[in-house]
Enzyme design. Structure first.
Site, PDB file in Angstrom:
ATOM      1  N   LEU B 282     -23.795  11.824 -26.683  1.00  0.00           N
ATOM      2  CA  LEU B 282     -22.772  12.386 -27.568  1.00  0.00           C
ATOM      3  C   LEU B 282     -21.727  13.168 -26.814  1.00  0.00           C
ATOM      4  O   LEU B 282     -20.718  13.574 -27.371  1.00  0.00           O
ATOM      5  CB  LEU B 282     -23.442  13.318 -28.586  1.00  0.00           C
ATOM      6  CG  LEU B 282     -24.209  12.619 -29.709  1.00  0.00           C
ATOM      7  CD1 LEU B 282     -24.917  13.639 -30.553  1.00  0.00           C
ATOM      8  CD2 LEU B 282     -23.250  11.803 -30.568  1.00  0.00           C
ATOM      9  N   ARG B 283     -21.983  13.390 -25.528  1.00  0.00           N
ATOM     10  CA  ARG B 283     -21.094  14.255 -24.784  1.00  0.00           C
ATOM     11  C   ARG B 283     -19.646  13.749 -24.817  1.00  0.00           C
ATOM     12  O   ARG B 283     -18.704  14.524 -24.926  1.00  0.00           O
ATOM     13  CB  ARG B 283     -21.563  14.382 -23.339  1.00  0.00           C
ATOM     14  CG  ARG B 283     -21.084  15.641 -22.688  1.00  0.00           C
ATOM     15  CD  ARG B 283     -21.168  15.523 -21.194  1.00  0.00           C
ATOM     16  NE  ARG B 283     -22.542  15.488 -20.698  1.00  0.00           N
ATOM     17  CZ  ARG B 283     -23.231  16.576 -20.388  1.00  0.00           C
ATOM     18  NH1 ARG B 283     -22.692  17.752 -20.534  1.00  0.00           N
ATOM     19  NH2 ARG B 283     -24.436  16.488 -19.916  1.00  0.00           N
ATOM     20  N   ALA B 284     -19.510  12.421 -24.740  1.00  0.00           N
ATOM     21  CA  ALA B 284     -18.170  11.843 -24.726  1.00  0.00           C
ATOM     22  C   ALA B 284     -17.403  12.216 -25.990  1.00  0.00           C
ATOM     23  O   ALA B 284     -16.245  12.656 -25.923  1.00  0.00           O
ATOM     24  CB  ALA B 284     -18.260  10.331 -24.584  1.00  0.00           C
ATOM     25  N   THR B 287     -16.597  16.021 -26.121  1.00  0.00           N
ATOM     26  CA  THR B 287     -15.522  16.360 -25.190  1.00  0.00           C
ATOM     27  C   THR B 287     -14.182  15.877 -25.724  1.00  0.00           C
ATOM     28  O   THR B 287     -13.184  16.588 -25.658  1.00  0.00           O
ATOM     29  CB  THR B 287     -15.774  15.691 -23.829  1.00  0.00           C
ATOM     30  OG1 THR B 287     -17.064  16.050 -23.383  1.00  0.00           O
ATOM     31  CG2 THR B 287     -14.741  16.140 -22.820  1.00  0.00           C
TER      32      THR B 287
END
Lengths: 577, 345
Positions: B282-284, B287
């Protein structure tokens, strides 16, 4: 202008503005001409200008400053000492065998060149020393070996090649100390018109020199040249000289009237490299007289070897200008580096700082006091641990001949790329030699970069004869080079083994096979894998594999996945060799 | 503390390189975006831009006498020393510049994490901790030039600290922990080597810088450099107004940041874009939303629009695509293709 006059000019320019020009890369073996040139430079500099010679493997604390060990032990408190760069403030630092310098050391020097300061963090505060220095990088690398780290090269204005110089010729200075001093005073007042800047930028673009820093350094060199001539305006001659000394030696392409640089991107749209993008555009072609003159001067100064290489450049232009120098761009960062310390075993080198740290907490107990000498017991002794990386260089030799069928080539490309994807995790490098027609070509110099690998492999053509002997010779050269760098080479041959071109380039199966056997025996002892790609296992291939002391794997229909699996297994199996 | 007064090249005077400037501005507005990776050609002003950024950062409040510049308004993030002093610490906070700390490649591990203070140990027999670069970078920026050449053991260390925000030191009989929350800025030339995927993942945004294509821009680059070298003071003075204005915009954008809305439709579009590109985790998405919000705030918009997503997508996603060695097209092109399909308005 003769090479010698050229060299003398370079010495004068550098003597006027060592810091502004960043320095010089002197390509030459240790011959008298080099010593003469260095002496000339030294005699052109004002008296008492610092002149420091450092080895390329200088440790960071000697370079930037660290603890003065003798004084620290005597005073029982840390005493800092200036490093070589700070000590050379206002003068020149000569780096012996700069081609052996690690990328790490180079990055430390780069920071100092950029800022004119040495900054060492200590006890929560930053100790700063002025260090406005110029660098003389002595580069003794031979063709195919790693040259001076490219990041450092990008900061040194002048590139001088004394290789072709007549050993009996003498260098005579063109300016005496007084004119150098006068030029130093005049330099702050020298101005360049936008036309001159445009001419230099245009020359950079036409020769495929993409770094803006080089254009700036060329401008600076042109200004110094004007100051030497007692003028405050940069003239065409100054720009021409700067183009010769700064831009020409870095050329990656030849100028042409009708910028053909759109071609590569048209052939392979996905292949457009940063440098291509930087260099293209119709408005970069020389227009007015100054531009043309500066460009002509630069073109005339492109070194002979480079010129030949550029002219015979692969028509498919599979490499971008930035990657064009064979094997040039790979920075070396792989010699033993300090990696912490351990309790002394009596075999290693003493690590003084860590020894002091170990001894420090005991000083009160041992009866030492403020101002007294440090008392060190044997259990305090720590020695330096070095981490010597011995990475693997996997050399792929890919048969691109007609007999090996073009589909095998695609498989090989796929396998190399898959290997490479793993290599950047293992920190290994990969090189590719392709052979077809009458010769073998190093299409991918040792690299860890996927970006470059893709670009090189995409343009690999196929068809023609099978010059197996030439390929093995080329592989052997690479393997020996890797050995010299302290790397472990691994060889992967991918061919059907049907040699039909001899070393001499003449077609003929018998001679070609005999030559291949001889070349195979001349390989350095290392892990090798011979993948026979013929439809049926081929006894001739087996013979060559045995001569190479390679593991022989018949693989009639390798897919990219299979192939890299086989290679991986072979590399692991041979790891103990 | 590094002094901002060092005569750095002004940020506003950097020619072109809009993407790099945008990424740095976004991470200055919202440090939680997670740093910037600048990859590209040599000599294109990567380091110059990062060092110039220091001048754009408004000063911050820090606890008096704290070696880690703890934030007076964030007691949860205090170091042990600040905690011990606790409410008893009546001293007024000091105003300090946001640190922008250089991490040179050849640096030794003890300089990075900190070590036994040799001076006090030798002269007074006291076991004291001498903080390293990670301590100095707390609440600021940690800059690594040529990050792709960084030694592996340092990379391991950074990966851990960047994720946890805390530096643990266990050496020479010391046992110290202190906050080390910093924004990682890295730059490098991809021709010289790849970055470990784990480290790549720590960067929120990535930009690709190229040599200016236009001759006009190239000439402008060296013209300004010439003016700068000739008289740094005067050059900085000329651009001070522009830098001041930019700093004020960043300060204003920070204040507004929380009020910038991101509608569900925007979140959905982001998620579908990330799914289409197959980015891991989920980081993408997080961010991308954060960065798009920072951009919207910088441009004084009330909510995140598709146009913001479109501009941020390449920066937030191109370094997160799964490697496919057999896919010839580069990451930027793949992101742009996906953006054209997913974010068609």
């Amino acid at each position: 202008m003769s090479l010698m006059e050229h060299a003398a000019c370079a010495a004068s320019l550098l003597a006027v503005d060592p810091f502004g020009l960043g320095g010089v890369c002197l390509r030459s073996s240790a011959q008298p001409a080099r010593e003469l040139w260095l002496r000339l430079l030294r005699e052109s500099l004002p008296e008492r200008t610092p002149w420091y010679r450092i080895p390329s493997n200088i440790p960071p604390d000697r370079l930037l400053g660290g603890l003065d060990m003798a004084a620290t032990l005597k005073a029982a408190r840390p005493v800092a000492e200036r490093g070589a760069l700070a000590a050379a403030d206002g003068g020149l630092v000569v780096i012996a065998m700069a081609e052996r310098m690690s990328a790490h050391t180079a990055s430390l020097i780069n920071g100092v060149i950029d800022s004119g300061q040495v900054r060492v963090p200590r006890n929560g505060v930053m100790i700063e020393h002025r260090a406005r220095i110029g660098i003389v990088a002595l580069d003794e690398s031979e063709a195919g070996e790693d040259p001076t780290p490219p990041s450092l090269m990008d900061r040194l204005a002048i590139v001088l090649d004394l290789q072709g110089i007549d050993p009996r010729s003498t260098v005579r200075g063109v300016h005496d100390r007084e004119s150098i001093a006068a030029a130093r005073r005049l330099l702050p007042f020298v101005r360049a018109t936008p036309d001159m800047m445009e001419a230099l930028c245009g020359t950079c673009a036409a020769l495929g020199v993409s770094s803006p820093r080089i254009a700036w350094l060329a401008l600076r060199a042109a200004m110094v040249s004007a100051a030497l001539d007692e003028r405050t305006d940069v003239a065409g001659d100054d720009a021409a000289l700067a183009a010769q000394l700064v831009i020409a030696p870095r050329a990656t392409q030849l100028p042409s009237e009708e910028t053909p640089r759109d071609e590569p991107s048209a052939q392979a749209p996905a292949d457009q490299s940063p440098a291509d993008a930087g260099a293209s555009g119709p408005d970069t072609s020389p227009r007015d007289a100054v531009d043309a003159r500066v460009l002509a001067a630069a073109r005339a100064a492109i070194p002979q070897g480079l010129l030949v290489r550029l002219e015979s450049a692969h028509p498919s232009r599979s490499r971008s200008p930035a990657a064009g120098r064979a094997g040039a761009l790979r920075a070396a960062g792989r010699r033993g580096r300090p990696a912490g310390s351990r309790a002394a075993t009596g075999r290693g080198r003493l690590h003084l700082v860590e020894t002091l740290r170990a001894a420090a907490p005991w000083q009160k107990l041992r009866g030492g006091g403020a101002g007294e000498r440090v008392r060190i017991a044997s259990q305090d002794l720590r020695e330096q641990r070095f981490k010597v990386r011995s990475p693997t260089l996997t050399i792929f030799a890919v048969d691109a001949s007609g007999s090996s069928a073009l589909n095998r080539l695609a498989e090989a490309k796929g396998a190399v790329e898959m290997m490479l994807a793993e290599c950047y995790i293992r920190r290994d490098t990969v090189a590719v030699v392709a052979f077809r027609n009458s010769s073998a070509e190093l299409v991918l110099p040792p690299t860890r970069s996927l970006v470059r690998a893709k670009r090189c492999l995409a343009g690999l053509p196929g068809g023609g004869g099978t010059p197996l002997a030439a390929a093995l010779a080329s592989v052997a050269a690479l393997a020996w080079q890797a050995r010299r760098r302290g790397e472990t080479p691994t060889i992967v041959m991918l061919t059907d083994g049907r040699a039909n071109v001899a070393r001499s380039g003449v077609a003929g199966r018998a001679a070609a096979h005999a030559d291949a056997l001889a070349a195979a025996r001349a390989l350095p002892l290392c892990d090798a894998l011979f993948i026979d790609s013929s439809p049926k296992p081929n006894p001739l291939a087996r013979e060559i594999a045995d001569a190479m002391k390679a593991r022989y794997v018949p693989l009639p229909r390798a897919g990219a996945g299979d192939l890299s699996g086989v290679v991986r297994a072979a590399v692991r199996a041979g790891a103990g060799l | 503390m590094p002094r901002v007064s060092r005569q750095n090249y002004p940020f506003s005077a950097i020619v072109a390189q809009e993407e790099m400037k945008l990424a740095l501005i976004c991470s200055a507005i919202d440090p939680a975006i997670g740093g910037v990776l600048v990859f590209g050609d040599r000599g294109t002003g990567k380091s110059t831009a990062v060092r110039a950024m220091a001048a754009l950062l408004p000063p911050m409040r820090a606890m008096a006498e704290c070696r880690y510049a703890c934030d007076p308004d964030d007691p949860d993030g205090w170091c042990d020393e600040c905690r011990d002093r606790g409410a008893g610490n009546k001293k007024k906070p000091r105003i300090v510049a946001v640190p922008v700390v250089d991490l040179p490649l050849g640096i030794t591990e003890d300089r990075v994490v900190g070590a036994l203070d040799l001076e006090r140990a030798l002269s007074q027999g006291i076991k004291a901790f001498e903080p390293g670069l990670l301590a100095r970078a707390n609440r600021g920026f940690l800059y690594i030039d040529e990050v792709n050449l960084l030694e592996d053991h340092l990379v391991d260390l950074l990966i851990d600290v960047a994720a946890s925000g805390e530096n643990l030191v266990e050496r020479e009989g010391l046992s110290v922990r202190h906050p080390a929350r910093f924004v990682l800025i890295g730059s490098g030339n991809p021709e010289e080597g790849e970055l470990r995927p784990q480290l790549l993942d720590r960067f929120g945004l990535s930009v690709e810088v190229r040599t200016p294509a236009e001759l006009r821009e190239r000439v402008e680059v060296i013209k300004r450099r010439d003016e700068f070298e000739r008289d740094r003071g005067a050059f900085i003075e000329t651009w001070r107004g522009a830098d001041d204005k930019l700093r004020q915009r960043i300060v204003a954008a920070r204040k507004r940041l929380r009020d910038v809305a991101a509608e569900d439709a925007i979140l959905e579009k982001t998620a579908s874009l990330c799914m289409q590109l197959g980015t891991d985790g989920l980081r993408a998405e997080l961010t991308m939303i954060r960065a798009a919000r920072a951009l919207a705030s910088f441009e004084a918009a009330h909510s995140v629009e598709v146009s913001h997503l479109r501009r941020i997508a390449p920066l937030a996603l191109r370094h997160r695509l799964r490697r496919d060695p057999l896919d010839e097209s580069d990451a930027t092109a793949r992101v742009e293709r996906a953006v054209a399909e997913s974010l068609a308005s």
